[in-house]
Design a protein around this motif. Structure first.
Motif, PDB file in Angstrom:
ATOM      1  N   GLY A 202      75.218  40.966  59.094  1.00  0.00           N
ATOM      2  CA  GLY A 202      74.560  40.686  57.887  1.00  0.00           C
ATOM      3  C   GLY A 202      72.839  41.137  58.100  1.00  0.00           C
ATOM      4  N   ASP A 203      72.685  41.471  59.036  1.00  0.00           N
ATOM      5  CA  ASP A 203      71.307  42.035  59.238  1.00  0.00           C
ATOM      6  C   ASP A 203      71.000  43.426  59.055  1.00  0.00           C
ATOM      7  N   VAL A 204      72.317  44.010  58.935  1.00  0.00           N
ATOM      8  CA  VAL A 204      72.028  45.412  58.711  1.00  0.00           C
ATOM      9  C   VAL A 204      71.584  45.731  57.126  1.00  0.00           C
ATOM     10  N   VAL A 205      70.380  46.558  57.226  1.00  0.00           N
ATOM     11  CA  VAL A 205      70.075  47.108  56.028  1.00  0.00           C
ATOM     12  C   VAL A 205      71.228  47.930  55.145  1.00  0.00           C
ATOM     13  N   VAL A 206      71.434  47.698  53.811  1.00  0.00           N
ATOM     14  CA  VAL A 206      72.411  48.408  53.175  1.00  0.00           C
ATOM     15  C   VAL A 206      71.760  48.877  52.053  1.00  0.00           C
ATOM     16  N   VAL A 207      71.615  50.393  51.927  1.00  0.00           N
ATOM     17  CA  VAL A 207      71.256  50.980  50.665  1.00  0.00           C
ATOM     18  C   VAL A 207      72.348  52.119  49.846  1.00  0.00           C
ATOM     19  N   VAL A 208      72.222  52.268  48.890  1.00  0.00           N
ATOM     20  CA  VAL A 208      73.212  52.914  47.926  1.00  0.00           C
ATOM     21  C   VAL A 208      72.349  54.205  47.399  1.00  0.00           C
ATOM     22  N   GLY A 209      73.139  55.406  47.516  1.00  0.00           N
ATOM     23  CA  GLY A 209      72.599  56.695  46.906  1.00  0.00           C
ATOM     24  C   GLY A 209      73.529  57.130  45.768  1.00  0.00           C
ATOM     25  N   GLY A 210      73.291  57.811  44.801  1.00  0.00           N
ATOM     26  CA  GLY A 210      74.492  58.209  43.856  1.00  0.00           C
ATOM     27  C   GLY A 210      74.138  58.199  42.692  1.00  0.00           C
ATOM     28  N   ILE A 211      75.170  58.269  41.715  1.00  0.00           N
ATOM     29  CA  ILE A 211      74.841  58.259  40.419  1.00  0.00           C
ATOM     30  C   ILE A 211      75.471  56.889  40.253  1.00  0.00           C
ATOM     31  N   ILE A 212      74.342  55.886  39.980  1.00  0.00           N
ATOM     32  CA  ILE A 212      74.683  54.320  39.654  1.00  0.00           C
ATOM     33  C   ILE A 212      74.196  53.942  38.299  1.00  0.00           C
ATOM     34  N   PRO A 213      74.704  53.484  37.235  1.00  0.00           N
ATOM     35  CA  PRO A 213      74.083  53.047  36.115  1.00  0.00           C
ATOM     36  C   PRO A 213      72.915  51.756  36.498  1.00  0.00           C
ATOM     37  N   GLU A 214      72.086  51.777  35.688  1.00  0.00           N
ATOM     38  CA  GLU A 214      70.768  50.750  35.776  1.00  0.00           C
ATOM     39  C   GLU A 214      71.500  49.529  36.155  1.00  0.00           C
ATOM     40  N   GLU A 215      72.412  48.951  34.941  1.00  0.00           N
ATOM     41  CA  GLU A 215      73.016  47.642  35.254  1.00  0.00           C
ATOM     42  C   GLU A 215      73.801  47.490  36.375  1.00  0.00           C
ATOM     43  N   ASP A 216      74.454  48.384  37.050  1.00  0.00           N
ATOM     44  CA  ASP A 216      75.229  48.137  38.199  1.00  0.00           C
ATOM     45  C   ASP A 216      74.275  47.923  39.582  1.00  0.00           C
ATOM     46  N   ALA A 217      73.270  48.853  39.291  1.00  0.00           N
ATOM     47  CA  ALA A 217      72.399  48.926  40.476  1.00  0.00           C
ATOM     48  C   ALA A 217      71.531  47.629  40.760  1.00  0.00           C
ATOM     49  N   GLU A 218      71.567  46.692  39.421  1.00  0.00           N
ATOM     50  CA  GLU A 218      71.150  45.307  39.231  1.00  0.00           C
ATOM     51  C   GLU A 218      72.230  44.359  40.098  1.00  0.00           C
ATOM     52  N   GLU A 219      73.424  44.915  39.792  1.00  0.00           N
ATOM     53  CA  GLU A 219      74.651  43.882  40.325  1.00  0.00           C
ATOM     54  C   GLU A 219      74.550  44.142  41.746  1.00  0.00           C
ATOM     55  N   LEU A 220      74.624  45.413  42.220  1.00  0.00           N
ATOM     56  CA  LEU A 220      74.627  45.515  43.697  1.00  0.00           C
ATOM     57  C   LEU A 220      73.651  45.137  44.350  1.00  0.00           C
ATOM     58  N   LYS A 221      72.237  44.941  43.861  1.00  0.00           N
ATOM     59  CA  LYS A 221      71.157  44.201  44.529  1.00  0.00           C
ATOM     60  C   LYS A 221      71.485  42.931  44.772  1.00  0.00           C
ATOM     61  N   LYS A 222      72.052  42.033  43.758  1.00  0.00           N
ATOM     62  CA  LYS A 222      72.269  40.870  43.718  1.00  0.00           C
ATOM     63  C   LYS A 222      73.348  40.435  44.948  1.00  0.00           C
ATOM     64  N   LEU A 223      74.098  41.696  45.149  1.00  0.00           N
ATOM     65  CA  LEU A 223      75.110  41.572  46.478  1.00  0.00           C
ATOM     66  C   LEU A 223      74.484  41.590  47.814  1.00  0.00           C
ATOM     67  N   GLY A 224      73.332  42.119  47.765  1.00  0.00           N
ATOM     68  CA  GLY A 224      72.555  42.268  48.854  1.00  0.00           C
ATOM     69  C   GLY A 224      72.086  43.788  49.291  1.00  0.00           C
ATOM     70  N   VAL A 225      72.471  44.705  48.317  1.00  0.00           N
ATOM     71  CA  VAL A 225      71.919  45.920  48.709  1.00  0.00           C
ATOM     72  C   VAL A 225      70.735  46.138  48.648  1.00  0.00           C
ATOM     73  N   LYS A 226      69.839  46.723  49.554  1.00  0.00           N
ATOM     74  CA  LYS A 226      68.312  46.568  49.342  1.00  0.00           C
ATOM     75  C   LYS A 226      67.685  47.634  48.457  1.00  0.00           C
ATOM     76  N   ALA A 227      68.421  48.753  48.357  1.00  0.00           N
ATOM     77  CA  ALA A 227      67.693  49.827  47.303  1.00  0.00           C
ATOM     78  C   ALA A 227      68.774  50.538  47.026  1.00  0.00           C
TER      79      ALA A 227
END
Lengths: 140, 308
Positions: free
Chosen positions: A93-118
């Motif tokens: 769980g200590d591994v930093v997860v980031v996502v790149g690509g075409i991600i709509p704004e509201e989905d980005a917020e959702e992903l951050k809630k799940l633990g995605v750092k950026a």
């Protein structure tokens, strides 16, 4: 201690860049991989069409600090949570997860809630990704 | 429980973390190595070397599959170069690997300034994989082609991979690379010139000094899995010959000598350097050498004699 020795004694940041899912566009992933390498990091690139299981197993074996997921297929709300769950199941769980690509704004917020750092969308400067990666790991 | 014990019990995460330690600071891992060392040295270490683009990674992956199917426990160490300027590295060997899940433990190593085609941590990384239980380790060097003969010291069986039509054929078979190979593979053998490359290789090997083991020259198309089983067979044959070889004990002694010499040099250097730094002599002497008032060997002698 000379600078060389200091460098040898400190561990470079290790980043895994993965392409989960079915889209076959890895230009962005490769550009980010190069930028991070040029910033002095060790970047493990997995190639296309990886399952979340494969990505997490590779992250475990390579003992990386950061997992970057590049997704252009629209399946990020399925793939990213799967990777995060598997990381947690491996006690990573200590591994930093980031996502790149075409991600709509509201989905980005959702992903951050799940633990995605950026979430880095199209047009993000690679400098910003380098800066963020360093800061998130807390090492130069 | 110590990291070493966790590795011996087969904990993958512990292995991964120990590999990071031996890569970053060889001495931080001294305790771990001391703990697992009695459980190392078994099985076969297969080195795979050759110029960039000849198909080393693909061959390593197919051999992994081949040996898995034969019931071996397979580990892979893949070495890629670090940038001499930034220290960064792009480790891309996984791209050629088929998903084999947790059956194969693969680690990408960056050279981090070490020359000779391998990472400095290579011998320790091999030991950790063996302690973890791997009995067939595939070790892939950076794609160089003429000078990465380091591999010979670490691998039980060295495979040299070439492809047809790589410029002047003789160019590819310069001294060194021809002498380190226990098995030669002409990969991408559907390309024109493969037969000629194989013929020339065989001729040159026959010209070499007579050894108990005449290195076979095998053709393969690793991507299509053609010829891979034959390479695996040759590895096992070479391993058997090696084990019955009366010179085997001597080789083990040579390996031990190399490891102890390396460790000794390392420890002595660290001792002298840290003591010289502590009393400030280090920077003085470096300055004298930089200004050509003292030669490097003289500086080294001065530093360690002062401490005796």
């Amino acid at each position: 201690m000379t600078e060389t020795e200091q460098r040898a004694g400190t561990r470079p940041i290790r980043v895994l860049i993965g392409k989960p899912g079915l889209d076959g566009h890895d230009r962005g992933a490769k550009i980010v991989a190069r930028a991070l390498r040029d910033a002095g990091m060790e970047v493990i690139y997995t190639g296309l069409h990886q399952t979340p299981e494969e990505i997490v197993e590779a992250a475990l074996q390579e003992d990386v600090d950061v997992v970057g997921l590049s997704i252009l297929s629209g399946a990020h709300l399925t793939l990213v949570p799967a990777v995060i769950d598997l990381l947690q199941a491996q006690n990573m769980g200590d591994v930093v997860v980031v996502v790149g690509g075409i991600i709509p704004e509201e989905d980005a917020e959702e992903l951050k809630k799940l633990g995605v750092k950026a979430v880095f969308g199209p047009g993000t400067e690679t400098d910003e990704i380098v800066r963020f990666t360093r800061a998130s790991v807390g090492r130069a | 429980m110590s990291l070493g014990q966790e590795i011996l019990r087969g904990d993958r995460r512990a292995l991964a973390r120990a590999l990071t330690l031996v890569e970053s600071d060889p001495h931080a891992a001294d305790d771990i190595i001391a703990e697992v060392y009695p459980h190392t040295g078994h099985g076969i270490v297969v080195g795979v070397t050759g110029a960039p683009g000849v198909g080393k990674s693909t061959l390593v992956d197919r051999l992994a599959g081949q040996f898995l199917a034969r019931g071996r426990k397979v580990g892979i160490l893949a070495v890629d170069p670090s940038s001499p300027f930034t220290g960064g590295a792009l480790l891309g060997d996984r791209v050629r690997m088929e998903g084999r899940g947790s059956d194969v433990f693969m680690r990408s190593l960056a050279t981090r300034g070490h020359l000779g085609g391998l990472a400095r941590a290579t011998p320790r990384a091999i030991q950790l994989l063996q302690a973890f239980g791997k009995d067939l380790i595939l070790l892939e060097t950076v794609g160089a082609g003429q000078s990465e003969v380091d591999i010979m010291g670490f691998a039980d069986t060295t495979i040299v991979v070439v492809v047809p039509g790589l410029g002047d054929d003789v160019q590819a078979f310069k001294a060194g690379i021809l002498e380190i190979g226990d098995i030669f593979v002409v990969n991408k053998s559907d390309r024109p010139g493969a037969d000629q490359t194989m013929r020339e290789l065989r001729q040159m090997l026959h010209l070499g000094p007579q050894r108990t083991w005449l290195p076979p020259v095998l053709s393969a198309q690793a991507q299509q899995e053609i010829g891979v089983a034959e390479i695996a067979d040759a590895i096992l044959r070479h391993s058997e010959v090696r084990l019955t070889d009366p010179e085997q004990r001597q080789r083990r002694m040579q390996e031990a000598e190399r490891l102890v010499r390396d460790a000794l040099a390392d420890q002595l250097v660290r001792g002298v350097v840290s003591r010289s730094q502590a009393d400030g002599r280090w920077n003085e002497v470096l300055a004298e050498v930089a200004e050509r008032r003292l030669d490097p060997a003289g500086a080294a002698r001065a530093l360690h004699l002062e401490q005796d």
